[in-house]
Enzyme design. Structure first.
Site, short mmCIF file in Angstrom:
data_model
loop_
_atom_site.label_atom_id
_atom_site.label_comp_id
_atom_site.label_asym_id
_atom_site.label_seq_id
_atom_site.Cartn_x
_atom_site.Cartn_y
_atom_site.Cartn_z
CG ASP A 1 -22.44 -61.11 -82.47
OD1 ASP A 1 -22.29 -61.53 -83.62
OD2 ASP A 1 -22.04 -60.00 -82.08
CD GLU A 33 -19.51 -64.36 -84.82
OE1 GLU A 33 -19.58 -64.08 -86.04
OE2 GLU A 33 -19.79 -63.53 -83.94
#
Length: 561
Positions: free
Chosen positions: A211, A279
């Site tokens: 993330d 990401e």
């Protein structure tokens, strides 16, 4: 539990991830097995046969770790345990075993750049300036006038700095106030984080989705300059959010981040067959994707938000993809058209109720070079849920309402049975409502229909899996003509060398194009591939899809459109 991951390398070996299709599961909304209104790990286990039937290669589980759930699991208070609402570590072990038995790899979210303020590390760090973990988070003194150290903004609104009265200092939080940023300039922090990752590797996971991975390090404490133009992009880059008013050159995507990624990759290399996908949210996200995945020493692959916005005309899409190909070198991209952070694809790209367009977008995604993430419900054509302000739980939606309605609309529960209570998701009251419009798209409604979007998705995923050119082959793009995106996929190592031509009609009316004379339709193409190749001409219906095979060394195989 320690698992020997070598037995799960699968049909493609240690590089199974290269060209894999990864099905993203948002556990809170997948299936509730205990009736408390929140999806859980047991619910995932009960639907593994469904997932395997889609012909995907892996699953990605959004966070299920112990958390106060202010950002629904992306605020981790214990990296090594399962939050009780999702189950137990034993449930997770059973999930991994059951997925592997079905040939599915298991990847999990890792939120490395920040923790919850309820994490024991932060509880200790904030107590004083001289405790053993005092330097584990990003702390800074105020400016002489008491103002925050810099003008940095948080993605969820307001200053990225929060005053703490215990230390009489500010701490950095790029997201919620309750999500303090770890200090990756401290070697002890890096070692601790790598230890958390190793914990899950030892439990048998096959990889990680990382993330906001470009947020792990920050630069000098200097003000960010203003942005000349505010354009839609990463979650916070919107006219209604002050975050979008700055060029984020000091607060993220720092060169030091590469050093950490190399340490992380070295750890993963100790476990053959594991992978990582990062990401990336940045103004130059394609450049960061390339940099983060090149050289075999950092991430295995990366994805950005470039295909997750509203624009989807073929010229734009071709521009993004050709730029990525020009920059990525030996790196590897991962592409997605939807996830838990953006408006549902069917709504965002104007395809509500338009099955032909949804099939086109699926074919577009699955014919690109790279790995693929498919978000739960995309195979059903789920639309964005329309929720009232009172129904919102996402902090971003609550803060920026009504200009931005947050992410709840793409996170509503999966509809499994049209006539069952709450669509078969739960016997209790769901944490978010199941929209009535989703019931007619439920799995049990589409399963028996041979031509449903669900079955078309299965068929195309199986077709893709059968063709090496689509999974790992090279790619070349031709100019867009009359809203038709044309590309080629080649895999010379296959026997015989495979060369596929792909044409995707983004227009809502038929198109006719010149085509190579030796182009011939594939015998195993699924029904959704509906273009006609005849005597040097390609005819496409509205939102039509065409795929043909050409002899690799044919002189007549040029596609001069």
């Amino acid at each position: 539990m320690t698992t020997d991951t070598s037995q799960y390398l699968g049909r493609q070996g240690a590089d199974w991830w290269r060209g894999a299709v990864i099905y993203q599961i948002y556990p809170r909304s997948f299936l509730d097995a205990n009736g408390d209104g929140i999806g859980d790990l047991q619910g995932v286990i009960e639907r593994l046969d469904y997932i395997a039937s889609l012909n995907v290669d892996a699953i990605w589980l959004s966070p299920f770790f112990t958390s106060p759930m202010l950002d629904f699991g992306y605020d981790v208070s214990d990296y090594r345990d399962v939050d009780p609402m999702f189950g137990t570590l034993e449930d997770f072990d059973r999930l991994v075993e059951a997925a592997h038995a079905r040939g599915l790899k298991v990847t999990i979210d890792q939120v490395l750049s920040h923790t919850s303020d309820q994490h024991p590390w932060f509880a200790e760090s904030r107590q004083s300036r001289d405790n053993p973990r005092a330097d584990w988070y990003v702390w800074a003194d105020p400016r002489p006038d008491g103002a925050p150290p810099t003008n940095w903004q948080a993605i969820f609104g307001g200053s990225a700095w929060q005053w703490d009265t215990r230390r009489c200092q500010y701490y950095l939080h790029n997201f919620l106030v309750e999500q303090p940023d770890l200090n990756f300039q401290n070697p002890a922090v890096v070692e601790a984080i790598l230890g958390e990752v190793r914990f899950w590797l030892e439990r048998g996971v096959d990889g990680f989705r990382l993330d906001a991975v470009n947020f792990c390090t920050h630069g000098e404490l200097q003000d960010n300059p203003p942005r000349e133009e505010i354009a839609e992009g990463f979650i916070g880059v919107r006219p209604d959010n002050p975050y979008g008013y700055q060029q984020h050159i000091h607060d993220k995507t720092q060169p030091e981040n590469l050093i950490f990624l190399e340490r992380l990759r070295a750890l993963l290399d100790e476990y053959p067959g594991t992978t990582s996908v990062g990401e990336v949210g940045d103004d130059d996200s394609l450049g960061v994707m390339a940099e983060y995945s090149q050289g075999g020493k950092r991430l295995h692959m990366a994805y950005s938000f470039d295909l997750l916005g509203e624009r989807h005309d073929p010229e734009y899409l071709r521009g993004i993809l050709t730029e990525m190909e020009a920059r990525i070198g030996d790196g590897w991209p991962c592409w997605a058209l939807g996830n838990h952070d953006v408006t549902r694809l069917a709504t965002r790209w104007g395809a509500e109720g338009n099955d032909a367009a949804l099939r086109l977008y699926l074919a577009f995604l699955l014919t690109q070079r790279g790995s693929i993430c498919l978000y739960q419900g995309e195979e059903l054509g789920l639309t964005e849920a329309e929720l009232t302000f009172e129904q919102l739980v996402d902090p971003a939606g609550i803060t920026f309402w009504p200009a931005y309605k947050g992410r709840d609309g793409c996170r509503t529960p999966m509809p499994w049975q049209a006539d069952a209570r709450h669509g078969g998701f739960s016997t209790g009251t769901p944490w978010l409502p199941v929209p009535d419009a989703h019931l007619e798209l439920a799995v049990d409604q589409q399963e028996p229909q041979e031509d449903s979007l669900l079955n078309a998705s299965r068929a195309f995923l199986a077709f893709r899996r059968r063709h090496p050119a689509l999974v790992k082959g090279d790619i070349a793009y031709h100019p867009v003509r009359d809203e038709v995106l044309c590309l080629e996929r080649r895999h010379p190592a296959s026997a015989p060398g495979e060369r596929l031509l792909v044409a995707l009609n983004f227009a809502d009316e038929p198109r006719e194009l010149p085509a190579p004379h030796d182009a011939c339709a594939l015998d195993d193409a699924p029904a959704m591939v509906n273009g006609q190749w005849q005597s040097g001409t390609l005819t496409l219906p509205a939102h039509g899809i065409a795929i043909a095979r050409c002899t690799t060394d044919s002189e007549e195989a040029s596609w001069d459109v």
